[in-house]
Design a protein around this motif. Structure first.
Motif, short mmCIF file in Angstrom:
data_model
loop_
_atom_site.label_atom_id
_atom_site.label_comp_id
_atom_site.label_asym_id
_atom_site.label_seq_id
_atom_site.Cartn_x
_atom_site.Cartn_y
_atom_site.Cartn_z
N LEU A 53 0.85 -1.19 0.00
CA LEU A 53 0.00 0.00 0.00
C LEU A 53 0.88 1.24 0.00
CD1 LEU A 53 -2.90 1.20 0.32
CD2 LEU A 53 -2.49 1.13 2.77
N VAL A 54 0.66 2.14 -0.96
CA VAL A 54 1.46 3.38 -1.01
C VAL A 54 0.62 4.62 -0.77
CG1 VAL A 54 3.29 2.47 -2.47
CG2 VAL A 54 1.31 3.51 -3.52
N ALA A 55 -0.69 4.55 -0.99
CA ALA A 55 -1.53 5.73 -0.76
C ALA A 55 -2.97 5.30 -0.54
CB ALA A 55 -1.45 6.68 -1.95
N THR A 56 -3.65 6.05 0.32
CA THR A 56 -5.08 5.88 0.52
C THR A 56 -5.74 7.23 0.25
OG1 THR A 56 -4.73 4.17 2.19
CG2 THR A 56 -6.87 5.25 2.18
N LEU A 57 -6.66 7.22 -0.69
CA LEU A 57 -7.31 8.46 -1.11
C LEU A 57 -8.81 8.36 -0.88
CD1 LEU A 57 -5.27 8.61 -4.38
CD2 LEU A 57 -4.94 10.11 -2.43
N SER A 58 -9.48 9.52 -0.89
CA SER A 58 -10.91 9.52 -0.59
C SER A 58 -11.78 9.29 -1.82
CB SER A 58 -11.29 10.85 0.07
OG SER A 58 -11.02 11.92 -0.81
N ARG A 59 -11.23 9.45 -3.02
CA ARG A 59 -12.03 9.25 -4.23
C ARG A 59 -11.33 8.29 -5.18
NH1 ARG A 59 -13.32 14.25 -7.22
NH2 ARG A 59 -14.93 12.93 -8.09
N ARG A 60 -12.13 7.50 -5.84
CA ARG A 60 -11.59 6.52 -6.80
C ARG A 60 -10.95 7.23 -7.99
NH1 ARG A 60 -13.16 3.44 -11.32
NH2 ARG A 60 -12.38 1.30 -11.24
N GLU A 61 -11.55 8.33 -8.43
CA GLU A 61 -11.03 9.07 -9.58
C GLU A 61 -9.63 9.62 -9.28
OE1 GLU A 61 -14.07 9.65 -8.25
OE2 GLU A 61 -15.23 8.58 -9.77
N PRO A 82 -11.91 -0.63 -0.88
CA PRO A 82 -12.45 -1.51 0.16
C PRO A 82 -13.70 -0.98 0.85
CG PRO A 82 -10.54 -0.36 0.98
CD PRO A 82 -10.69 0.02 -0.46
N ALA A 83 -13.96 0.32 0.73
CA ALA A 83 -15.11 0.92 1.40
C ALA A 83 -15.54 2.16 0.62
CB ALA A 83 -14.75 1.30 2.84
N PRO A 84 -16.75 2.63 0.85
CA PRO A 84 -17.16 3.87 0.20
C PRO A 84 -16.25 5.02 0.63
CG PRO A 84 -19.04 2.78 1.20
CD PRO A 84 -17.83 2.04 1.64
N HIS A 85 -15.93 5.88 -0.30
CA HIS A 85 -15.08 7.05 -0.06
C HIS A 85 -13.68 6.66 0.41
CE1 HIS A 85 -18.69 9.37 -0.63
NE2 HIS A 85 -19.27 8.70 0.36
N ARG A 86 -13.19 5.54 -0.11
CA ARG A 86 -11.83 5.11 0.19
C ARG A 86 -11.29 4.32 -0.98
NH1 ARG A 86 -9.62 0.91 4.70
NH2 ARG A 86 -7.49 1.00 3.98
N ALA A 87 -10.10 4.71 -1.44
CA ALA A 87 -9.44 4.01 -2.54
C ALA A 87 -7.97 3.85 -2.18
CB ALA A 87 -9.60 4.78 -3.84
N ALA A 97 9.20 2.54 -2.78
CA ALA A 97 9.87 3.79 -2.38
C ALA A 97 9.65 4.89 -3.42
CB ALA A 97 11.36 3.54 -2.16
N ARG A 98 9.85 4.56 -4.69
CA ARG A 98 9.62 5.56 -5.76
C ARG A 98 8.16 5.97 -5.82
NH1 ARG A 98 11.83 3.75 -11.42
NH2 ARG A 98 9.61 3.81 -11.51
N ALA A 99 7.25 4.99 -5.65
CA ALA A 99 5.82 5.29 -5.73
C ALA A 99 5.40 6.19 -4.58
CB ALA A 99 5.02 4.00 -5.70
N ARG A 100 5.95 5.97 -3.39
CA ARG A 100 5.61 6.84 -2.25
C ARG A 100 6.09 8.27 -2.48
NH1 ARG A 100 6.69 2.09 1.04
NH2 ARG A 100 4.70 1.38 1.87
N SER A 101 7.29 8.41 -3.05
CA SER A 101 7.79 9.76 -3.31
C SER A 101 6.92 10.48 -4.35
CB SER A 101 9.24 9.73 -3.73
OG SER A 101 9.37 9.11 -5.00
N LEU A 102 6.47 9.75 -5.37
CA LEU A 102 5.55 10.34 -6.34
C LEU A 102 4.19 10.64 -5.73
CD1 LEU A 102 6.36 8.23 -9.52
CD2 LEU A 102 6.76 10.66 -9.22
N ALA A 103 3.74 9.78 -4.82
CA ALA A 103 2.42 9.97 -4.20
C ALA A 103 2.43 11.19 -3.27
CB ALA A 103 2.02 8.73 -3.42
N THR A 104 3.56 11.44 -2.59
CA THR A 104 3.62 12.61 -1.70
C THR A 104 3.64 13.90 -2.49
OG1 THR A 104 6.02 12.41 -1.57
CG2 THR A 104 4.74 11.40 0.21
N SER A 105 4.19 13.88 -3.70
CA SER A 105 4.19 15.08 -4.53
C SER A 105 2.94 15.20 -5.38
CB SER A 105 5.43 15.09 -5.42
OG SER A 105 5.38 14.02 -6.34
N PHE A 106 2.06 14.20 -5.32
CA PHE A 106 0.83 14.21 -6.10
C PHE A 106 -0.15 15.21 -5.50
CE2 PHE A 106 -3.37 12.33 -7.18
CZ PHE A 106 -3.26 12.38 -8.56
N PRO A 107 -0.74 16.11 -6.30
CA PRO A 107 -1.63 17.15 -5.74
C PRO A 107 -2.96 16.64 -5.24
CG PRO A 107 -1.57 17.31 -8.14
CD PRO A 107 -0.56 16.27 -7.74
N GLY A 108 -3.37 15.43 -5.64
CA GLY A 108 -4.69 14.91 -5.25
C GLY A 108 -4.73 14.55 -3.82
#
Length: 108
Positions: A53-61, A82-87, A97-108
């Motif tokens: 798991l590298v990121a948990t977001l509130s919207r699927r989009e 896994p649940a409504p309003h969770r992706a 490691a690379r994915a986490r660094s990209l996810a932290t710089s992701f504006p979403g």
């Protein structure tokens, strides 16, 4: 009171015992192998297998947009809801490691 061999009742005793035994066996099987209707449901499995798991977001989009960013960087990923309003965005451990660094710089 014993059933005499001369009465017609002794023909019913054997089948009656067999039906009672079968009924008890059926009740036991239903209890032991039943669907558990009325029991508490078991919690959902959280096993991610080979993925991390590298990121948990509130919207699927938003998770799909992050997945596109990861794909542009050459990182294979998937989205789990896994649940409504969770992706959740999952990747292979060697890319985590690379994915986490990209996810932290992701504006979403």
């Amino acid at each position: 009171m014993p059933v005499g061999a001369g009465s017609g009742l002794h023909y019913l005793v054997g089948p009656a015992i067999a039906f009672v035994a079968l009924g008890l066996l059926a009740l036991f099987m239903r209890w032991a192998f039943g669907s558990g209707h009325g029991r508490r449901p078991s919690p959902p499995a959280t096993d991610d297998g080979l993925l991390t798991l590298v990121a948990t977001l509130s919207r699927r989009e938003t998770a799909l947009a992050l997945r596109a960013v990861l794909s542009d960087a050459g990182i294979r990923s998937t989205v789990r809801c896994p649940a409504p309003h969770r992706a959740d965005v999952l990747v292979f451990p060697e890319d985590a490691a690379r994915a986490r660094s990209l996810a932290t710089s992701f504006p979403g």
